[in-house]
Design an enzyme around this catalytic site. Sequence first.
Site, mmCIF file in Angstrom:
data_model
loop_
_atom_site.group_PDB
_atom_site.id
_atom_site.type_symbol
_atom_site.label_atom_id
_atom_site.label_comp_id
_atom_site.label_asym_id
_atom_site.label_seq_id
_atom_site.Cartn_x
_atom_site.Cartn_y
_atom_site.Cartn_z
ATOM 1 N N ASP A 157 0.859 -1.180 0.000
ATOM 2 C CA ASP A 157 0.000 0.000 0.000
ATOM 3 C C ASP A 157 0.901 1.237 0.000
ATOM 4 O OD1 ASP A 157 -2.170 1.697 0.023
ATOM 5 O OD2 ASP A 157 -3.226 0.662 1.627
ATOM 6 N N TRP A 158 0.275 2.377 -0.089
ATOM 7 C CA TRP A 158 0.966 3.659 -0.255
ATOM 8 C C TRP A 158 2.031 3.874 0.838
ATOM 9 C CZ3 TRP A 158 0.623 7.470 -3.987
ATOM 10 C CH2 TRP A 158 1.143 8.726 -3.665
#
Length: 687
Positions: free
Chosen positions: A232-233
């Site tokens: 994820d980011w």
Amino acid sequence: MTLAERIGQLNLVPNGPAFDRSAVEHGAIGGIMGFASPREIAGLQAVARRAPGGVPLLVGLDVLHGLRTMAPLPLGEAASFDPDLARETARMAAREAAALGMNWTFAPMVDIARDPRWGRMVEGAGEDPLLGSLFAESRVRGFREGGLAVTLKHFAGYGAASGGRDYDLAEIAPGTLHDLYLPPFRAGIEAGAESVMSAFHALNGVPATASSLLLTDVLRRRWGYDGFVVSDWQAIPQLIDHGVAAGEAEAARKALLAGVDLDMASDLYARHLASEVAAGRIPEAAVTEAARRVLRAKLRMGLFDRPPPDALPESAPAPTADTRAIVRRAARDSMVLLRNEGVLPLAGPRRIVLVGEMATSGRALAGPHGALERWEDTVTILAGLQARAARDGATVAAVAGCALVCDSDAGFAAAETAARDADLVVAVLGEPVELTGEGGSRASLALPDRQSALLDRLLATGKPVILVLVASRPIELGPALDRLAGLLMAWFPGTEGGNALADILFGDESPSAKLPVTWPRTVGQVPLTYDTPSSGRPFETGNRFTLRYADQSLEPLFPFGFGLTYSRFDLTPGMVGASRIARDGALEVRATLTNAGPRAAREVVQLYIRQRRARVVRPLRQLKAFEKVALGPGESREVVLRVPFAALGYTREDGTYAVEPGPVEAFLGTSSAAARPVGTVELVTGR
Ligand code: BGC
């Protein structure tokens, strides 16, 4: 490919001021995200094809429930209990995105969510693993048919965040993980998902992005998955904040060795993998394997065979009649009618007043997690209702009462006056987008700010009030509920929200949606789900030493699977097929559904089971099958619901899945609470 080129394949870089086009020229980027201009995307693809290795780019975006034409948010679509509908909207969204040069979506989100305080509940399909799995499968198919590779996210257990606080840790027992949280991922993988996103949170003490248990043992070894994992980011550097890595190099190493192939937006793989390999801390083969997974996906996606596009749109084209028709149907099929004191469907000429800024806001209907939507494309509730009301000779006016963020009473008096002058009030209240979605966890489930006070003022006029909720989750309504003439959960209905609401309110379509989550009476009850485990001291009236709250009922306000229609359905009698079933058999329940009311409508027949005896405590109800049936007035149909033997087991403490012998009770009905016993079957396991 050189080591540097292989590492390049593991680097996913977002659009932004720091984006360095020359890195694409050098083969140092494997994927890009957040680009919306077709020309820019095509230009970057051309550069990538000329770079060493000539490998096309993954081009990703969060396309969750539409690109420009917005369908309802995923939780709303799940309420349709019609996975095919989600397949169709996903296909539509993917087509819009693929036409711009995108080839990968960070969707579907398939996290099971059992705590409505968690703002991201709205991105998924709710609390139940069967519903979640069917929607996961459909969405994966739909996106892929429309031309996008998909990402199942967020692996795994992210929806179980403590206290419903986004990014907080989750504690999940192994059996629960396998039977509740993982099935939608498994279903999505079986439907062809190209990638899986590792979650931000820590599961049982280990950050998901550094969890070899999740990313290697479960995903690769147990399931044999050969797609790739994307972080994820900036989740890789967050391993430092989690306190499991001392610095960037260690964070990169831990993530890669756990099984994260693609680094989203942190640049740590680009900066540290080569030196970690040189120092002997990461075997080069691990980098090669990660690159192979990414390249394999690109090959399977056909990226190497795609010729450069000859004509490119400037930007995302406006919604068409076709895409509008799809999302209008999706929106009306997702609206759940929760209360109707005889006011709906609206009949005869009336003066209707809409109260609430959400009635005139395109933005409010689009909700969180948009992509390239434009609010001006949206048919507002006022516009939709006005267009339809004219046909009935009714009038619709709107008064705000207060702003979307309802922090002042200044407009209440005007709303009250307008309500007094009308025959019927439709209050459109709910959650402004700031309070939901990612980072939108809430400690309260009440109508935000001054909205309850506004509703009370409207109710005090004595005029019938229908409350339309534009919200991402169950809302606590308190005593106001009993005074409402009608209550409709509209979720975030998207581009055609206003027209869809008109279809429902004026009765052109009967509501047919069901709650994909349990609706608690108060936030203090959460987590509250329909599949509660059996207790040694089940609730007994008058006995304080049984399972209960001393100050609140255990019952939800509205149960999972509940939703009203404009017709009346009889379901009789449910009958279990064979009384003993073995490995190759199935639990089969037959019933006749009759539309005994005056209108064409759809009803969802739901089959639940309870395993009476097992080695561990089992749920009192588990949804195992359902069917949505459309019937004209007076029509009947036989419904047959089947559950294969293998679906009647559970994962034991040692991680193995088994069906245990013994009695299983079946319940049939039109909600989890209304389901009635229809018989018991004996599971026979013998060898
Ligand atoms: C979210 C992901 C999303 C990513 C990229 C993150 O903050 O958790 O679901 O795909 O951002 O936008």
